[in-house]
Write an enzyme that holds these catalytic residues in place. Structure first.
Site, PDB file in Angstrom:
ATOM      1  N   TYR A  72       0.853  -1.199   0.000  1.00 46.12           N
ATOM      2  CA  TYR A  72       0.000   0.000   0.000  1.00 46.12           C
ATOM      3  C   TYR A  72       0.890   1.250   0.000  1.00 46.12           C
ATOM      4  O   TYR A  72       0.939   2.016   0.961  1.00 46.12           O
ATOM      5  CB  TYR A  72      -0.918   0.000   1.224  1.00 46.12           C
ATOM      6  CG  TYR A  72      -2.114  -0.906   1.114  1.00 46.12           C
ATOM      7  CD1 TYR A  72      -2.230  -1.863   0.108  1.00 46.12           C
ATOM      8  CD2 TYR A  72      -3.156  -0.820   2.036  1.00 46.12           C
ATOM      9  CE1 TYR A  72      -3.330  -2.699   0.020  1.00 46.12           C
ATOM     10  CE2 TYR A  72      -4.270  -1.649   1.957  1.00 46.12           C
ATOM     11  CZ  TYR A  72      -4.337  -2.587   0.949  1.00 46.12           C
ATOM     12  OH  TYR A  72      -5.440  -3.410   0.867  1.00 46.12           O
ATOM     13  N   TYR A 104      -8.563  -8.059  -7.994  1.00 52.35           N
ATOM     14  CA  TYR A 104      -8.141  -8.542  -6.676  1.00 52.35           C
ATOM     15  C   TYR A 104      -7.186  -9.724  -6.807  1.00 52.35           C
ATOM     16  O   TYR A 104      -6.189  -9.826  -6.071  1.00 52.35           O
ATOM     17  CB  TYR A 104      -9.362  -8.942  -5.851  1.00 52.35           C
ATOM     18  CG  TYR A 104      -9.793  -7.901  -4.847  1.00 52.35           C
ATOM     19  CD1 TYR A 104      -9.518  -8.042  -3.494  1.00 52.35           C
ATOM     20  CD2 TYR A 104     -10.488  -6.766  -5.258  1.00 52.35           C
ATOM     21  CE1 TYR A 104      -9.921  -7.102  -2.572  1.00 52.35           C
ATOM     22  CE2 TYR A 104     -10.903  -5.808  -4.340  1.00 52.35           C
ATOM     23  CZ  TYR A 104     -10.614  -5.980  -2.997  1.00 52.35           C
ATOM     24  OH  TYR A 104     -11.008  -5.034  -2.081  1.00 52.35           O
ATOM     25  N   VAL A 158     -23.668  19.306   1.767  1.00 49.87           N
ATOM     26  CA  VAL A 158     -23.546  19.919   0.442  1.00 49.87           C
ATOM     27  C   VAL A 158     -24.618  19.324  -0.471  1.00 49.87           C
ATOM     28  O   VAL A 158     -24.742  18.096  -0.591  1.00 49.87           O
ATOM     29  CB  VAL A 158     -22.145  19.692  -0.144  1.00 49.87           C
ATOM     30  CG1 VAL A 158     -22.057  20.233  -1.572  1.00 49.87           C
ATOM     31  CG2 VAL A 158     -21.092  20.367   0.736  1.00 49.87           C
ATOM     32  N   SER A 194     -20.625   6.597  -0.842  1.00 49.44           N
ATOM     33  CA  SER A 194     -20.086   6.157   0.444  1.00 49.44           C
ATOM     34  C   SER A 194     -20.534   4.738   0.724  1.00 49.44           C
ATOM     35  O   SER A 194     -21.727   4.426   0.658  1.00 49.44           O
ATOM     36  CB  SER A 194     -20.571   7.069   1.575  1.00 49.44           C
ATOM     37  OG  SER A 194     -20.306   6.500   2.847  1.00 49.44           O
ATOM     38  N   THR A 232     -10.480  -0.741  -0.193  1.00 48.99           N
ATOM     39  CA  THR A 232      -9.205  -0.663   0.506  1.00 48.99           C
ATOM     40  C   THR A 232      -8.920   0.787   0.864  1.00 48.99           C
ATOM     41  O   THR A 232      -9.339   1.710   0.157  1.00 48.99           O
ATOM     42  CB  THR A 232      -8.041  -1.184  -0.361  1.00 48.99           C
ATOM     43  OG1 THR A 232      -7.913  -0.364  -1.536  1.00 48.99           O
ATOM     44  CG2 THR A 232      -8.253  -2.634  -0.769  1.00 48.99           C
TER      45      THR A 232
END
Length: 530
Positions: free
Chosen positions: A75, A188, A237, A279, A486
């Protein structure tokens, strides 16, 4: 390359307070020399951190909606960002070094990755692939994303593939479902090829000292605050207005609501606007020991993305991700224990002390339930006599094996009863567990929405073509080769957005390619046939 002196006077507005926005602020200050006092993070909730959350008390119970796997050392964007953030607990070192030290002190080696209906620990060293499975995997790895289109994983593999040791471990490690995107599954398989040989022990997982809010979000937020970054919470917003009559995409105004009152803020042409579109934890709902959580619907993040996408053809297609709740929801639960009964039992049963194992998956569970015992304490304010563990079920609409109700209809007490049924607790243990524990279930309608089948263009580019001061951030943007769900994906999107909009002549770390390493390829090949 932009003269960084010019950036000192720029203002930046980040819509959404998750790790993508926090990381973008770090990169702007560290690499772009934007003044912290000119950066504002606009967040609807009262706390920042997005999906990297963690909160609670001994009295009310602790909650984490989920945990993101950290991978060492691949990462690169995440470790680069955390390397400049000071640890809150270990003076003189960075958060990156703190996590590395902690992971070294508490290495992972799961000895009970999968458990069957008889409470026997399953030998999962063997993947149980058929020759057809191996052939299908090989063909998938060389297929182009364009040719795969919107195919689902179950469109590619035989039904028996989803009964293998590999699938039980892979599905519960990453939360994949058979109806999820085949393209994402392929990504993946390539991205985590180096993890394939140790999927049964989870040895490649890096651990944070506490939950990821306390160990990552809090120190990043603290550092940003010290740089002068402004957090504007409890603000929603509702629209982003682009300048009309020009070919470029230039934001000129942000419209928002606070306490039910609509207002707007002007954005200069040289200022920057970053929007986390969508989200995975939007509309999450918490239950209690006596009440089941409710299934929520789309909220402000997806709806704002929908509004923008309706006006710009290259702003993606949120419907592919937000309109399939039945395929993207599952339920997690966090259990606060005031008695050591459960931890003592699990440590003896698994031969892993808390924090040294990984997910324990009950393969015959109708809910496909898994739990994990982290190193204690898992929260900064957690008293010494309190222990906390986390779990989830991938099939919340199935009736339990021991509780005659769908998981989605279960109270926290009933979720605990189902878990204790799989562990064969006796009546005395069950009663003690129920009287000394607080189980808080959490329904998450969009938790794997980023895995839903998608077409090219459904995820917008981080910086859309023609944009002069606007970028998308997070899990629903398009980053070639990298994988969603991730922390790295969010951080990479932030670094990409900042470097492009500020025209920084700086290199973003390439996505790790394990398949280019002979040892990784050889180990993966031998794993497929073992």
């Amino acid at each position: 390359m932009t003269n960084t002196k010019e950036n000192e006077h720029r203002k930046a507005y980040l819509i959404g307070g998750g790790i993508a926005s926090l990381s973008a602020a770090v990169f702007m200050i560290r690499d772009g020399h934007v003044k912290g006092k000119n950066i504002t993070i606009l967040e609807e909730r009262r706390v920042n951190g997005g999906s990297l959350d963690g909160s609670g008390t001994e009295e009310m119970g602790y909650v984490i909606r989920g945990g993101r796997m950290l991978n060492e050392p691949t990462y690169e964007c995440t470790w680069s960002m955390l390397d400049c953030i000071p640890s809150l607990d270990r003076p003189g070192i960075s958060v990156k070094q703190e996590i590395q030290q902690f992971s070294s002190e508490h290495p992972t080696h799961s000895k009970a990755r999968v458990v069957d209906a008889s409470r026997h620990i399953v030998d999962v060293e063997h993947m149980q692939f058929s020759n057809q499975d191996r052939l299908d995997i090989g063909k998938l790895l060389v297929a182009s994303e364009e040719s795969l289109g919107t195919e689902r994983i179950k469109d590619w593999f035989e039904p028996e593939f989803f009964e293998t040791n590999f699938w039980y471990m892979w599905a519960t490690m990453f939360a994949f479902q058979p109806w999820h995107s085949l393209v994402e599954f392929k990504r993946y398989m390539i991205r985590f090829m180096h993890e394939f040989p140790r999927i049964n022990t989870l040895e490649g997982v890096a651990r944070t000292p506490y939950n990821q809010y306390d160990s990552i979000v809090l120190p990043v937020q603290t550092w940003l605050q010290e740089q002068g970054v402004r957090y504007d919470n409890n603000i929603r917003v509702t629209d982003i207005v682009f300048r009309a009559g020009i070919a470029e995409k230039t934001v000129e105004r942000i419209i928002y609501e606070r306490d039910g009152v609509e207002a707007s803020m002007e954005v200069a042409a040289e200022d920057l606007v970053f929007f986390t579109n969508g989200s995975m934890t939007e509309a999450s709902d918490l239950g209690t020991m006596q009440q089941a959580p409710k299934l929520g619907q789309k909220g402000s993040s997806f709806r704002l993305w929908e509004k923008l996408a309706s006006t710009q053809t290259d702003f993606g297609n949120p419907s592919s991700f937000a309109d399939h709740i039945e395929g993207s929801k599952w339920e997690s639960f966090t259990v606060t224990c005031t008695d050591p009964l459960f931890f003592d039992f699990m440590e003896s049963f698994t031969d892993n002390v808390a924090g040294s194992g990984g997910l324990v998956t009950f393969k015959d569970s109708n809910w496909l339930m898994s739990i994990v015992l982290a190193h204690q304490p898992h929260f900064r304010n957690q008293p010494e006599h309190i222990q906390v563990f986390w779990g989830y079920g991938l099939f919340p609409d199935r009736v339990g094996n021991y509780v005659d109700k769908k998981m989605s209809d279960c109270t926290g007490e009933e979720v605990l009863q189902e878990l204790m049924g799989h562990l064969k607790f006796n009546a005395e243990q069950v009663q003690k567990m129920l009287s000394t524990s607080n189980c808080i279930p959490c329904m998450m309608p969009f938790i794997t929405s980023q895995f839903m089948p998608r077409a090219i263009g459904d995820r917008p580019q981080v910086v859309p073509q023609g944009s002069t001061n606007f970028a998308f951030l997070g899990q629903y943007t398009e980053l070639p080769e990298d994988v969603v769900f991730t922390v790295e994906y969010s951080v990479r999107s932030a670094q990409t957005a900042v470097y492009q909009l500020l025209h920084l002549d700086m290199e973003i770390p390439a996505v790790y390619h394990g398949r280019h390493h002979v040892k990784v390829l050889w180990d993966s090949l031998t794993t497929m046939i073992r």
